[in-house]
Design a protein around this motif. Structure first.
Motif, PDB file in Angstrom:
ATOM      1  N   SER A 172      43.176  39.437  67.129  1.00 19.26           N
ATOM      2  CA  SER A 172      42.752  40.764  66.702  1.00 19.26           C
ATOM      3  C   SER A 172      41.245  40.737  66.435  1.00 19.26           C
ATOM      4  O   SER A 172      40.719  39.730  65.931  1.00 19.26           O
ATOM      5  CB  SER A 172      43.489  41.166  65.423  1.00 19.26           C
ATOM      6  OG  SER A 172      44.868  41.261  65.672  1.00 19.26           O
ATOM      7  N   TYR A 190      42.974  41.049  72.431  1.00 13.46           N
ATOM      8  CA  TYR A 190      44.088  41.343  73.351  1.00 13.46           C
ATOM      9  C   TYR A 190      44.695  42.718  73.086  1.00 13.46           C
ATOM     10  O   TYR A 190      45.458  43.237  73.894  1.00 13.46           O
ATOM     11  CB  TYR A 190      45.175  40.263  73.222  1.00 13.46           C
ATOM     12  CG  TYR A 190      45.923  40.299  71.901  1.00 13.46           C
ATOM     13  CD1 TYR A 190      47.219  40.822  71.820  1.00 13.46           C
ATOM     14  CD2 TYR A 190      45.334  39.848  70.719  1.00 13.46           C
ATOM     15  CE1 TYR A 190      47.896  40.879  70.610  1.00 13.46           C
ATOM     16  CE2 TYR A 190      45.997  39.902  69.509  1.00 13.46           C
ATOM     17  CZ  TYR A 190      47.276  40.419  69.462  1.00 13.46           C
ATOM     18  OH  TYR A 190      47.935  40.489  68.256  1.00 13.46           O
ATOM     19  N   SER A 239      56.372  35.838  70.085  1.00 18.22           N
ATOM     20  CA  SER A 239      55.953  36.663  68.939  1.00 18.22           C
ATOM     21  C   SER A 239      56.111  38.150  69.220  1.00 18.22           C
ATOM     22  O   SER A 239      56.399  38.931  68.311  1.00 18.22           O
ATOM     23  CB  SER A 239      54.474  36.435  68.621  1.00 18.22           C
ATOM     24  OG  SER A 239      54.182  35.112  68.373  1.00 18.22           O
ATOM     25  N   LEU A 281      59.367  22.357  69.050  1.00 14.44           N
ATOM     26  CA  LEU A 281      59.343  21.185  68.158  1.00 14.44           C
ATOM     27  C   LEU A 281      60.674  21.036  67.413  1.00 14.44           C
ATOM     28  O   LEU A 281      61.146  19.917  67.200  1.00 14.44           O
ATOM     29  CB  LEU A 281      58.196  21.348  67.156  1.00 14.44           C
ATOM     30  CG  LEU A 281      57.824  20.138  66.318  1.00 14.44           C
ATOM     31  CD1 LEU A 281      57.246  19.036  67.179  1.00 14.44           C
ATOM     32  CD2 LEU A 281      56.828  20.528  65.233  1.00 14.44           C
ATOM     33  N   ASN A 332      46.265  36.997  58.707  1.00 15.67           N
ATOM     34  CA  ASN A 332      45.935  35.585  58.440  1.00 15.67           C
ATOM     35  C   ASN A 332      44.985  35.000  59.470  1.00 15.67           C
ATOM     36  O   ASN A 332      45.112  35.226  60.666  1.00 15.67           O
ATOM     37  CB  ASN A 332      47.218  34.741  58.382  1.00 15.67           C
ATOM     38  CG  ASN A 332      47.984  34.698  59.685  1.00 15.67           C
ATOM     39  OD1 ASN A 332      48.281  35.738  60.261  1.00 15.67           O
ATOM     40  ND2 ASN A 332      48.261  33.516  60.178  1.00 15.67           N
TER      41      ASN A 332
HETATM   42  N1  LIG Z   1      58.010  26.259  69.788  1.00 13.02           N
HETATM   43  C1  LIG Z   1      57.533  25.676  68.709  1.00 13.02           C
HETATM   44  O1  LIG Z   1      57.796  24.504  68.447  1.00 13.02           O
HETATM   45  C2  LIG Z   1      56.634  26.476  67.805  1.00 13.02           C
HETATM   46  C3  LIG Z   1      56.062  25.863  66.672  1.00 13.02           C
HETATM   47  C4  LIG Z   1      55.184  26.617  65.871  1.00 13.02           C
HETATM   48  C5  LIG Z   1      54.927  27.949  66.209  1.00 13.02           C
HETATM   49  N2  LIG Z   1      55.530  28.508  67.293  1.00 13.02           N
HETATM   50  C6  LIG Z   1      55.251  29.902  67.669  1.00 13.02           C
HETATM   51  O2  LIG Z   1      53.861  30.059  67.783  1.00 13.02           O
HETATM   52  C7  LIG Z   1      53.491  31.387  67.440  1.00 13.02           C
HETATM   53  C8  LIG Z   1      52.372  31.332  66.423  1.00 13.02           C
HETATM   54  O3  LIG Z   1      52.875  30.679  65.274  1.00 13.02           O
HETATM   55  P1  LIG Z   1      51.919  30.413  64.026  1.00 13.02           P
HETATM   56  O4  LIG Z   1      52.779  29.802  62.955  1.00 13.02           O
HETATM   57  O5  LIG Z   1      50.678  29.760  64.469  1.00 13.02           O
HETATM   58  O6  LIG Z   1      51.561  31.910  63.642  1.00 13.02           O
HETATM   59  P2  LIG Z   1      50.913  32.475  62.343  1.00 13.02           P
HETATM   60  O7  LIG Z   1      50.002  31.484  61.725  1.00 13.02           O
HETATM   61  O8  LIG Z   1      52.052  33.015  61.567  1.00 13.02           O
HETATM   62  O9  LIG Z   1      50.005  33.648  62.915  1.00 13.02           O
HETATM   63  C9  LIG Z   1      50.528  34.835  63.335  1.00 13.02           C
HETATM   64  C10 LIG Z   1      49.489  35.577  64.139  1.00 13.02           C
HETATM   65  O10 LIG Z   1      50.038  35.835  65.440  1.00 13.02           O
HETATM   66  C11 LIG Z   1      49.455  37.020  65.961  1.00 13.02           C
HETATM   67  N3  LIG Z   1      50.518  37.842  66.538  1.00 13.02           N
HETATM   68  C12 LIG Z   1      50.818  37.921  67.825  1.00 13.02           C
HETATM   69  N4  LIG Z   1      51.851  38.728  68.037  1.00 13.02           N
HETATM   70  C13 LIG Z   1      52.226  39.202  66.828  1.00 13.02           C
HETATM   71  C14 LIG Z   1      53.246  40.090  66.378  1.00 13.02           C
HETATM   72  N5  LIG Z   1      54.096  40.652  67.230  1.00 13.02           N
HETATM   73  N6  LIG Z   1      53.346  40.350  65.056  1.00 13.02           N
HETATM   74  C15 LIG Z   1      52.504  39.771  64.191  1.00 13.02           C
HETATM   75  N7  LIG Z   1      51.534  38.909  64.564  1.00 13.02           N
HETATM   76  C16 LIG Z   1      51.397  38.632  65.870  1.00 13.02           C
HETATM   77  C17 LIG Z   1      48.706  37.676  64.814  1.00 13.02           C
HETATM   78  O11 LIG Z   1      47.324  37.440  64.980  1.00 13.02           O
HETATM   79  P3  LIG Z   1      46.385  38.189  66.072  1.00 13.02           P
HETATM   80  O12 LIG Z   1      46.844  39.594  66.176  1.00 13.02           O
HETATM   81  O13 LIG Z   1      45.014  38.047  65.531  1.00 13.02           O
HETATM   82  O14 LIG Z   1      46.561  37.404  67.328  1.00 13.02           O
HETATM   83  C18 LIG Z   1      49.165  36.938  63.581  1.00 13.02           C
HETATM   84  O15 LIG Z   1      48.169  36.881  62.576  1.00 13.02           O
HETATM   85  C19 LIG Z   1      54.786  32.062  66.975  1.00 13.02           C
HETATM   86  O16 LIG Z   1      55.363  32.770  68.056  1.00 13.02           O
HETATM   87  C20 LIG Z   1      55.666  30.902  66.611  1.00 13.02           C
HETATM   88  O17 LIG Z   1      57.034  31.216  66.665  1.00 13.02           O
HETATM   89  C21 LIG Z   1      56.361  27.795  68.096  1.00 13.02           C
END
Ligand SMILES: NC(=O)c1ccc[n+]([C@@H]2O[C@H](COP(=O)([O-])OP(=O)(O)OC[C@H]3O[C@@H](n4cnc5c(N)ncnc54)[C@H](OP(=O)(O)O)[C@@H]3O)[C@@H](O)[C@H]2O)c1
Length: 340
Positions: A172, A190, A239, A281, A332
């Motif tokens: 954002s 985006y 997400s 993970l 965040n």
């Molecule tokens: N597969 C795995 O092992 C694994 C492990 C960890 C995390 N993840 C995935 O990685 C992604 C990011 O995780 P994170 O823990 O780094 O996230 P986070 O710290 O909780 O950050 C969330 C950020 O994602 C962006 N975003 C994008 N789409 C969104 C939506 N629909 N609603 C709200 N925020 C949205 C927002 O920022 P902006 O708008 O600024 O972009 C938001 O501030 C998630 O999808 C999570 O499930 C996967």
């Protein structure tokens, strides 16, 4: 002890704080007095009822904590009592006391705060698996990091910069200045710009060698097109399925409809010299020894000053709903933590 429960799916307010007797560690386990619990987007997806890995309700969510060991079960070295650790939890991390297998802990190095320690496990291990283990990012390559302001995004940027890669991040617009200062070379809003077109402009038409995408849906399709020859698309979340504070099945259906189910066929990959892979993970519990090795590499990088978790904000346990809302409102920059 106090634990934060999801007893029904719904908005952040469904998170409920409750007390229970302290658990006793079973054979092979340690008990940790928690100093901080990491909040991950997975728990938001879980709370809205869209996370297939979540155990049946009621459940205490949470994948990671930091704290001090105050008891050990049978077959565990008693000298661990009193040690400061960070730990992976398979759910149950939103609590001020947790018991986990001794295999799931890492010793907190001197100088690392308990807040940094709780911010490290999930975000950095995920970024490591995406960039180093499976993405094979090399010096001089370009990586596109979606949600660059999130916990994984910042971890990924630090690891990629350490390798010597160029980082293009999407986030954002309000986060761009701070993310630039944190090392992202090029930023794309985006929500107002087409990331595929902008990233192609930035790379003068070539595209990028690696993409980390947890947005999902049409983003996977655009990302695949954006890959340069030898490019790899790492998919690790959806997400964009979370479109409000509660579950919206129509939006989930639209997301699934835009997902490129048939693009990544073997002949297309062979002829395009492109790779596609997935990361979860939470499905690697059977590989805990390997994860330990990745964790030790990350703690070594931390000691060298190459990586440093960024804490966005801490919330107390009774503010858990606010913590979820803060992330869902995209506020965040870095890691959100719960502090008992
Ligand atoms: N597969 C795995 O092992 C694994 C492990 C960890 C995390 N993840 C995935 O990685 C992604 C990011 O995780 P994170 O823990 O780094 O996230 P986070 O710290 O909780 O950050 C969330 C950020 O994602 C962006 N975003 C994008 N789409 C969104 C939506 N629909 N609603 C709200 N925020 C949205 C927002 O920022 P902006 O708008 O600024 O972009 C938001 O501030 C998630 O999808 C999570 O499930 C996967």
């Amino acid at each position: 002890m106090r634990q934060i429960w999801i007893e029904k799916f719904g908005p952040p307010e469904v998170l409920t704080l409750k007390s229970a007797p302290d658990p006793e560690p079973k054979p092979g386990e340690v008990r940790i007095r928690v100093e901080a619990s990491g909040v991950n987007f997975a728990e938001i997806v879980g709370r809205t009822g869209l996370y297939p890995d979540l155990p049946p309700l009621p459940v205490v969510p949470g994948y990671e904590v930091s704290g001090r060991i105050d008891a050990v079960g049978a077959e565990v070295d008693k000298s661990l009592i009193g040690r400061d650790v960070l730990a992976l939890t398979r759910f149950g991390g939103y609590a001020d006391v947790v018991c986990v297998s001794a295999q799931q802990i890492f010793t907190r190095p001197p100088g690392m705060t308990s807040l940094e320690a709780a911010a490290l496990p999930v975000n950095y291990l995920t970024a490591w698996q995406l960039i180093v283990v499976m993405g094979g990012l090399k010096r001089g390559e370009t990586v596109l990091v979606h949600s660059a302001g999130g916990g994984v995004g910042i971890a990924a940027t630090q690891i990629a910069k350490h390798i010597g890669a160029t980082v293009i991040g999407t986030a954002s617009g309000a986060k761009h200045d701070e993310l630039r200062a944190l090392g992202v070379d090029h930023l794309i809003d985006y929500r107002t710009e087409d990331f595929e077109r902008r990233a192609r402009e930035i790379t003068q038409g070539r595209g990028v060698e690696l993409i980390l995408d947890a947005v999902g849906g049409v983003s996977f399709k655009k990302g695949y097109r954006l890959l340069a020859p030898t490019g790899r698309l790492g998919m690790f979340g959806i997400s964009s399925a979370v479109t409000g504070k509660e579950r919206r099945l129509l939006d989930l259906f639209l997301l699934l409809a835009r997902t490129p189910w048939f693009q990544f066929n073997p002949m297309a990959l062979i002829n395009a010299n492109k790779g596609v892979f997935g990361v979860n993970l939470g499905h690697l519990w059977g590989e805990i020894d390997r994860i330990h090795g990745w964790g030790e590499s990350l703690l070594e990088l931390w000691a060298q000053g190459a990586i440093k978790p960024k804490i966005a904000q801490c919330f107390s346990f009774d503010q858990a709903a606010e913590a979820h809302r803060f992330i869902q409102d995209r506020k965040n920059i870095g890691k959100v933590l719960l502090v008992p």
